[in-house]
Design an enzyme around this catalytic site. Structure first.
Site, PDB file in Angstrom:
ATOM      1  N   LEU A  32       0.821  -1.215   0.000  1.00 57.13           N
ATOM      2  CA  LEU A  32       0.000   0.000   0.000  1.00 57.13           C
ATOM      3  C   LEU A  32       0.850   1.259   0.000  1.00 57.13           C
ATOM      4  O   LEU A  32       0.413   2.319  -0.445  1.00 57.13           O
ATOM      5  CB  LEU A  32      -0.926   0.010   1.224  1.00 57.13           C
ATOM      6  CG  LEU A  32      -1.937  -1.130   1.319  1.00 57.13           C
ATOM      7  CD1 LEU A  32      -2.635  -1.103   2.668  1.00 57.13           C
ATOM      8  CD2 LEU A  32      -2.948  -1.051   0.182  1.00 57.13           C
ATOM      9  N   GLY A  33       2.050   1.147   0.553  1.00 61.02           N
ATOM     10  CA  GLY A  33       2.910   2.320   0.643  1.00 61.02           C
ATOM     11  C   GLY A  33       4.220   1.985   1.313  1.00 61.02           C
ATOM     12  O   GLY A  33       4.415   0.889   1.853  1.00 61.02           O
ATOM     13  N   GLU A  34       5.137   2.967   1.263  1.00 63.26           N
ATOM     14  CA  GLU A  34       6.461   2.794   1.830  1.00 63.26           C
ATOM     15  C   GLU A  34       6.824   4.072   2.560  1.00 63.26           C
ATOM     16  O   GLU A  34       6.614   5.174   2.053  1.00 63.26           O
ATOM     17  CB  GLU A  34       7.481   2.506   0.737  1.00 63.26           C
ATOM     18  CG  GLU A  34       8.898   2.305   1.225  1.00 63.26           C
ATOM     19  CD  GLU A  34       9.180   0.895   1.690  1.00 63.26           C
ATOM     20  OE1 GLU A  34      10.087   0.714   2.521  1.00 63.26           O
ATOM     21  OE2 GLU A  34       8.480  -0.035   1.251  1.00 63.26           O
ATOM     22  N   PHE A  37       9.799   4.026   7.977  1.00 65.19           N
ATOM     23  CA  PHE A  37       9.709   2.913   8.920  1.00 65.19           C
ATOM     24  C   PHE A  37       9.729   1.557   8.214  1.00 65.19           C
ATOM     25  O   PHE A  37      10.007   0.536   8.822  1.00 65.19           O
ATOM     26  CB  PHE A  37       8.402   3.015   9.721  1.00 65.19           C
ATOM     27  CG  PHE A  37       7.195   3.140   8.845  1.00 65.19           C
ATOM     28  CD1 PHE A  37       6.632   2.033   8.228  1.00 65.19           C
ATOM     29  CD2 PHE A  37       6.628   4.374   8.606  1.00 65.19           C
ATOM     30  CE1 PHE A  37       5.541   2.154   7.396  1.00 65.19           C
ATOM     31  CE2 PHE A  37       5.531   4.497   7.771  1.00 65.19           C
ATOM     32  CZ  PHE A  37       4.985   3.384   7.167  1.00 65.19           C
ATOM     33  N   ASP A 150       3.576  13.691  15.597  1.00 63.98           N
ATOM     34  CA  ASP A 150       3.844  13.529  14.170  1.00 63.98           C
ATOM     35  C   ASP A 150       2.556  13.659  13.354  1.00 63.98           C
ATOM     36  O   ASP A 150       2.273  12.843  12.471  1.00 63.98           O
ATOM     37  CB  ASP A 150       4.521  12.183  13.906  1.00 63.98           C
ATOM     38  CG  ASP A 150       5.316  12.174  12.600  1.00 63.98           C
ATOM     39  OD1 ASP A 150       5.609  13.270  12.076  1.00 63.98           O
ATOM     40  OD2 ASP A 150       5.641  11.079  12.102  1.00 63.98           O
TER      41      ASP A 150
END
Length: 371
Positions: A32-34, A37, A150
């Site tokens: 889904l994403g990078e 982390f 954050d």
């Protein structure tokens, strides 16, 4: 950690093999994403018979065991419609895995900046109100104050109905309500981090409010907090919008992708609340409750200075070991942290005032994530 985690209610312990199979061996097709982390993968679990998002923390990530444990312990105890729900966790085979409810519409930034879907104005305003509601719960309505540290558009997730849910609690800290702040290692994301955090090294509700203000401006303007592809006087979103506010041209900052299809009163309200929350002086920012009251038209708009103020900070000197730079150097006596239009100066012998035009930090500090 098992005993600590299992003492809570809600999230469950998963086996590595279970999550490995649910994501088809963490295949690229399910990714889904990078982030800094590691990767996030879509998985399907027979129990609870639903899709989930599995965050696989990479071994080289700055988000290590401490952040992993913090996220599980804190978010597993929180229950609010505008917070991403943690479904489970796993630490086996030297792997750290977190399992969340699946957010069908991904992150807010993918719609604002990557043209995944054009968000209509009513949806945008609802997202801002939802994010504010989630922060109110964290700051005032839970048994302890939770400082997220954050808040940014990539950490605002959207469900199937585009309801906003704040996620990623790896940097979050619990703070007693009567104390309100906590000295900690400098952490956050460039462009969203409140300027006083650099000076004091403290996590506080006001710094979360600052980050919310930046996200509110991003929602209204469709621009990133820092954008080097635009003219120089527009690079820093908060400074550009504040200049337009002072000239009475606030609507010039509206995201051109939505044209004139917006409610003018709501647009001006969101922008002014965004500036108010991102005020350089943390003492002049509203609480998130006050911001919500204005967004809901239950309180009048604040009257802000026509020009963006320059905040002066008088603080005890920074702990020399508090901020570590990628070069290995530390902030120490008579050292400067450079900003684009000015600088903070620390002088431990004279304890001088610290001045800044409150532009975002431009250094590669340890534990500060790049956007």
């Amino acid at each position: 950690m098992d005993n600590d985690f299992e003492a809570g209610t809600g999230p469950k312990k998963f086996s590595y093999n279970e999550l490995f199979l649910s994501t088809d061996s963490f295949s690229e097709e399910h990714k889904l994403g990078e982030g800094g982390f590691g990767g996030v993968y879509r998985g399907f679990l027979r129990e609870p018979n639903s899709y989930v998002a599995v965050k696989r923390i990479s071994k080289g990530s700055k988000q290590g065991i401490k952040e992993y444990a913090s996220e599980v312990k804190i978010i597993s105890r929180l229950r609010h419609r505008n917070l991403v729900q943690l479904v489970g966790w796993c630490h086996e085979k030297k792997q750290l895995l977190l399992v969340y409810e699946f957010m069908e519409n991904g992150s807010l930034d993918s719609h604002l900046f990557k043209q995944k879907t054009l968000l209509t104005w009513p949806i945008r305003y609802k997202i801002a109100q939802g994010l504010a509601s989630g922060l109110l719960y964290l700051h005032e309505e839970w048994e302890q104050c939770v400082v997220h540290r954050d808040v940014k558009s990539s950490n605002v997730m959207l469900d199937s109905k585009f309801n906003a849910k704040l996620g990623d609690f790896g940097l979050a800290r619990l703070v007693d309500h009567d104390k309100g702040s906590q000295t900690t290692v400098l952490a956050g994301t460039l462009g969203y981090m409140a300027p006083e955090c650099v000076v004091t090294g403290k996590a506080c509700k006001e710094s979360d409010v600052y980050s919310f203000g930046i996200v509110a401006l991003e929602i209204a303007c469709g621009r990133k907090s820092i954008d080097h592809t635009v003219p120089e006087n527009q690079v820093r979103l908060v400074e550009w919008v504040w200049n337009l506010y002072g000239r009475g041209q606030l609507l010039d900052a509206v995201d051109p992708k939505i044209g004139m299809d917006f409610d003018q009163q709501e647009m001006e309200t969101l922008m002014i609340v965004g500036l108010w929350c991102a005020h350089p002086d943390h003492n002049c920012r509203p609480s998130i409750r006050q911001a919500i009251q204005v967004l809901n038209f239950e309180a009048p708009l604040p009257i802000l200075p026509a020009t963006m103020p320059v905040a002066t900070y008088y603080s005890s000197p920074l702990n020399p070991g508090l901020v570590s730079f990628s070069s290995g150097a530390n902030v120490s006596q008579n050292s400067q942290i450079q900003y684009p239009s000015s600088s903070y100066t620390t002088d431990s012998s004279k304890n001088r005032g610290l001045q800044s035009a409150c532009s975002p930090l431009l250094c590669n500090c340890a534990q500060i994530q790049s956007h």
